[in-house]
Write a protein that holds these residues in place. Structure first.
Motif, PDB file in Angstrom:
ATOM      1  N   LEU A  70      13.082 -18.102   6.754  1.00  0.00           N
ATOM      2  CA  LEU A  70      14.177 -18.063   5.781  1.00  0.00           C
ATOM      3  C   LEU A  70      13.636 -18.098   4.359  1.00  0.00           C
ATOM      4  O   LEU A  70      14.110 -17.379   3.476  1.00  0.00           O
ATOM      5  N   ASP A  71      12.609 -18.909   4.154  1.00  0.00           N
ATOM      6  CA  ASP A  71      11.994 -19.018   2.834  1.00  0.00           C
ATOM      7  C   ASP A  71      11.345 -17.699   2.421  1.00  0.00           C
ATOM      8  O   ASP A  71      11.420 -17.299   1.255  1.00  0.00           O
ATOM      9  N   GLY A  72      10.734 -17.005   3.392  1.00  0.00           N
ATOM     10  CA  GLY A  72      10.122 -15.712   3.092  1.00  0.00           C
ATOM     11  C   GLY A  72      11.152 -14.679   2.659  1.00  0.00           C
ATOM     12  O   GLY A  72      10.920 -13.919   1.708  1.00  0.00           O
ATOM     13  N   PHE A  73      12.298 -14.656   3.352  1.00  0.00           N
ATOM     14  CA  PHE A  73      13.357 -13.724   2.955  1.00  0.00           C
ATOM     15  C   PHE A  73      13.904 -14.082   1.572  1.00  0.00           C
ATOM     16  O   PHE A  73      14.198 -13.199   0.760  1.00  0.00           O
ATOM     17  N   GLY A  74      14.042 -15.386   1.310  1.00  0.00           N
ATOM     18  CA  GLY A  74      14.493 -15.810  -0.012  1.00  0.00           C
ATOM     19  C   GLY A  74      13.527 -15.383  -1.098  1.00  0.00           C
ATOM     20  O   GLY A  74      13.943 -14.939  -2.181  1.00  0.00           O
ATOM     21  N   ASP A  75      12.226 -15.475  -0.816  1.00  0.00           N
ATOM     22  CA  ASP A  75      11.207 -15.091  -1.797  1.00  0.00           C
ATOM     23  C   ASP A  75      11.300 -13.616  -2.171  1.00  0.00           C
ATOM     24  O   ASP A  75      11.203 -13.249  -3.349  1.00  0.00           O
ATOM     25  N   ILE A  76      11.465 -12.746  -1.173  1.00  0.00           N
ATOM     26  CA  ILE A  76      11.498 -11.313  -1.466  1.00  0.00           C
ATOM     27  C   ILE A  76      12.766 -10.945  -2.237  1.00  0.00           C
ATOM     28  O   ILE A  76      12.745 -10.060  -3.098  1.00  0.00           O
ATOM     29  N   ILE A  77      13.863 -11.675  -1.972  1.00  0.00           N
ATOM     30  CA  ILE A  77      15.113 -11.355  -2.667  1.00  0.00           C
ATOM     31  C   ILE A  77      15.052 -11.800  -4.129  1.00  0.00           C
ATOM     32  O   ILE A  77      15.282 -11.005  -5.045  1.00  0.00           O
ATOM     33  N   TYR A  78      14.734 -13.085  -4.351  1.00  0.00           N
ATOM     34  CA  TYR A  78      14.756 -13.540  -5.749  1.00  0.00           C
ATOM     35  C   TYR A  78      13.479 -13.175  -6.501  1.00  0.00           C
ATOM     36  O   TYR A  78      13.492 -13.051  -7.723  1.00  0.00           O
ATOM     37  N   GLY A  79      12.374 -12.981  -5.757  1.00  0.00           N
ATOM     38  CA  GLY A  79      11.118 -12.706  -6.426  1.00  0.00           C
ATOM     39  C   GLY A  79      10.845 -11.243  -6.695  1.00  0.00           C
ATOM     40  O   GLY A  79      10.043 -10.915  -7.581  1.00  0.00           O
ATOM     41  N   ALA A  80      11.506 -10.345  -5.947  1.00  0.00           N
ATOM     42  CA  ALA A  80      11.241  -8.921  -6.131  1.00  0.00           C
ATOM     43  C   ALA A  80      12.514  -8.103  -6.299  1.00  0.00           C
ATOM     44  O   ALA A  80      12.636  -7.305  -7.230  1.00  0.00           O
ATOM     45  N   VAL A  81      13.486  -8.299  -5.394  1.00  0.00           N
ATOM     46  CA  VAL A  81      14.716  -7.497  -5.459  1.00  0.00           C
ATOM     47  C   VAL A  81      15.490  -7.784  -6.744  1.00  0.00           C
ATOM     48  O   VAL A  81      15.913  -6.853  -7.450  1.00  0.00           O
ATOM     49  N   LEU A  82      15.670  -9.069  -7.050  1.00  0.00           N
ATOM     50  CA  LEU A  82      16.432  -9.430  -8.253  1.00  0.00           C
ATOM     51  C   LEU A  82      15.813  -8.873  -9.535  1.00  0.00           C
ATOM     52  O   LEU A  82      16.513  -8.205 -10.321  1.00  0.00           O
ATOM     53  N   PRO A  83      14.528  -9.115  -9.794  1.00  0.00           N
ATOM     54  CA  PRO A  83      13.937  -8.533 -11.006  1.00  0.00           C
ATOM     55  C   PRO A  83      14.032  -7.011 -11.028  1.00  0.00           C
ATOM     56  O   PRO A  83      14.249  -6.424 -12.091  1.00  0.00           O
ATOM     57  N   ALA A  84      13.882  -6.370  -9.865  1.00  0.00           N
ATOM     58  CA  ALA A  84      13.971  -4.909  -9.805  1.00  0.00           C
ATOM     59  C   ALA A  84      15.355  -4.428 -10.229  1.00  0.00           C
ATOM     60  O   ALA A  84      15.492  -3.499 -11.040  1.00  0.00           O
ATOM     61  N   VAL A  85      16.398  -5.066  -9.704  1.00  0.00           N
ATOM     62  CA  VAL A  85      17.772  -4.664 -10.039  1.00  0.00           C
ATOM     63  C   VAL A  85      18.073  -4.926 -11.509  1.00  0.00           C
ATOM     64  O   VAL A  85      18.674  -4.089 -12.199  1.00  0.00           O
ATOM     65  N   VAL A  86      17.654  -6.083 -12.009  1.00  0.00           N
ATOM     66  CA  VAL A  86      17.900  -6.416 -13.421  1.00  0.00           C
ATOM     67  C   VAL A  86      17.207  -5.413 -14.338  1.00  0.00           C
ATOM     68  O   VAL A  86      17.797  -4.936 -15.317  1.00  0.00           O
ATOM     69  N   ILE A  87      15.978  -5.055 -14.025  1.00  0.00           N
ATOM     70  CA  ILE A  87      15.233  -4.111 -14.872  1.00  0.00           C
ATOM     71  C   ILE A  87      15.854  -2.719 -14.816  1.00  0.00           C
ATOM     72  O   ILE A  87      15.932  -2.019 -15.835  1.00  0.00           O
ATOM     73  N   ILE A  88      16.338  -2.294 -13.660  1.00  0.00           N
ATOM     74  CA  ILE A  88      17.024  -0.998 -13.555  1.00  0.00           C
ATOM     75  C   ILE A  88      18.279  -0.992 -14.421  1.00  0.00           C
ATOM     76  O   ILE A  88      18.539  -0.042 -15.169  1.00  0.00           O
ATOM     77  N   GLN A  89      19.064  -2.065 -14.333  1.00  0.00           N
ATOM     78  CA  GLN A  89      20.291  -2.157 -15.130  1.00  0.00           C
ATOM     79  C   GLN A  89      19.972  -2.240 -16.619  1.00  0.00           C
ATOM     80  O   GLN A  89      20.620  -1.596 -17.447  1.00  0.00           O
ATOM     81  N   LEU A  90      18.963  -3.028 -16.949  1.00  0.00           N
ATOM     82  CA  LEU A  90      18.559  -3.197 -18.346  1.00  0.00           C
ATOM     83  C   LEU A  90      18.144  -1.875 -18.964  1.00  0.00           C
ATOM     84  O   LEU A  90      18.422  -1.607 -20.138  1.00  0.00           O
ATOM     85  N   SER A  91      17.483  -1.034 -18.181  1.00  0.00           N
ATOM     86  CA  SER A  91      16.906   0.211 -18.685  1.00  0.00           C
ATOM     87  C   SER A  91      17.797   1.427 -18.458  1.00  0.00           C
ATOM     88  O   SER A  91      17.325   2.567 -18.556  1.00  0.00           O
ATOM     89  N   ASP A  92      19.072   1.179 -18.155  1.00  0.00           N
ATOM     90  CA  ASP A  92      20.030   2.278 -17.938  1.00  0.00           C
ATOM     91  C   ASP A  92      19.543   3.259 -16.881  1.00  0.00           C
ATOM     92  O   ASP A  92      19.672   4.476 -17.017  1.00  0.00           O
ATOM     93  N   LYS A  93      18.934   2.690 -15.813  1.00  0.00           N
ATOM     94  CA  LYS A  93      18.525   3.486 -14.646  1.00  0.00           C
ATOM     95  C   LYS A  93      17.543   4.607 -15.030  1.00  0.00           C
ATOM     96  O   LYS A  93      17.632   5.732 -14.534  1.00  0.00           O
ATOM     97  N   SER A  94      16.610   4.289 -15.904  1.00  0.00           N
ATOM     98  CA  SER A  94      15.627   5.269 -16.355  1.00  0.00           C
ATOM     99  C   SER A  94      14.560   5.506 -15.284  1.00  0.00           C
ATOM    100  O   SER A  94      14.423   4.734 -14.325  1.00  0.00           O
ATOM    101  N   VAL A  95      13.791   6.589 -15.471  1.00  0.00           N
ATOM    102  CA  VAL A  95      12.700   6.893 -14.546  1.00  0.00           C
ATOM    103  C   VAL A  95      11.646   5.788 -14.587  1.00  0.00           C
ATOM    104  O   VAL A  95      11.088   5.392 -13.556  1.00  0.00           O
ATOM    105  N   LEU A  96      11.378   5.251 -15.775  1.00  0.00           N
ATOM    106  CA  LEU A  96      10.408   4.170 -15.900  1.00  0.00           C
ATOM    107  C   LEU A  96      10.863   2.943 -15.123  1.00  0.00           C
ATOM    108  O   LEU A  96      10.056   2.301 -14.442  1.00  0.00           O
ATOM    109  N   SER A  97      12.151   2.619 -15.205  1.00  0.00           N
ATOM    110  CA  SER A  97      12.643   1.447 -14.486  1.00  0.00           C
ATOM    111  C   SER A  97      12.589   1.659 -12.975  1.00  0.00           C
ATOM    112  O   SER A  97      12.369   0.710 -12.214  1.00  0.00           O
ATOM    113  N   PHE A  98      12.778   2.906 -12.529  1.00  0.00           N
ATOM    114  CA  PHE A  98      12.626   3.212 -11.105  1.00  0.00           C
ATOM    115  C   PHE A  98      11.198   2.943 -10.658  1.00  0.00           C
ATOM    116  O   PHE A  98      10.959   2.363  -9.588  1.00  0.00           O
TER     117      PHE A  98
END
Length: 203
Positions: A70-98
């Motif tokens: 459970l801790d491993g799944f939590g790590d991938i969500i808050y440690g990788a998925v969350l920053p990825a989504v925030v950066i995509i939104q922050l950058s208006d879905k740019s190629v760099l953010s992808f």
């Protein structure tokens, strides 16, 4: 399955997943400051569950086994998925953010797979920068966001997290946090989340 959540450490891990869900919802709703405030509480839960697990006497092995996964799944969500989504939104879905988001997700998956199989090195250090650094560093970036032009902030954030993705899988040894560092991160998470939440609600 749900009976495993009565374990105190597993319950804390689950609360971190709930904060991650709130953060993801706020991120896709373009409420990025609020998303980061919630994400910091996921970080706090991740720190606390390990402490509680180590201090729980006579903890059942099956509870501990579920908790580890459970801790491993939590790590991938808050440690990788969350920053990825925030950066995509922050950058208006740019190629760099992808590119940044893809690098974070791949690095996160590779790093956690390695850690799940091999753990820490013989000297007790982590190989590569842990994913738990991502949200506090991104929150720190958001704290200084008003001081920078939007385009510069987007570019700097993307480049910084591209480099961080590389650091996650690099052959560098990082010492585990000690008590003082845990305390510092906790104080930062609580104070920064309060500030970002107030800023987000007033926007």
């Amino acid at each position: 399955m749900l009976r495993y959540l009565i374990d105190p450490a597993n319950a804390i891990t689950t609360s971190g997943l709930l904060f991650s869900a709130i953060s993801l919802f706020m991120a896709v709703s373009d409420r990025l400051e609020i998303a980061m405030a919630a994400a910091l509480w996921a970080v706090l839960a991740d720190h606390l569950d390990g402490i509680v697990a180590s201090r729980t006497r006579n903890r059942r092995p099956d509870f501990a086994k579920i908790g580890k996964s459970l801790d491993g799944f939590g790590d991938i969500i808050y440690g990788a998925v969350l920053p990825a989504v925030v950066i995509i939104q922050l950058s208006d879905k740019s190629v760099l953010s992808f590119s940044t988001a893809t690098a974070l997700l791949l690095a996160g998956a590779i790093r956690l797979s390695y850690f799940a199989n091999f753990g820490r090195s013989e000297d007790g250090r982590f190989l590569g920068v842990p994913l738990s650094y991502d949200v506090p560093l991104l929150a720190l970036a958001f704290l200084v966001k008003p001081l920078l032009p939007p385009e510069l902030f987007q570019t700097m954030t993307n480049i910084g997290f591209l480099l961080l993705a590389g650091a996650h899988v690099a052959s560098i040894r990082v010492p585990p946090p000690n008590g003082a560092m845990y305390a510092a991160i906790s104080i930062f998470a609580i104070s920064a989340s309060s500030f970002l939440l107030m800023r987000g609600l007033s926007a």
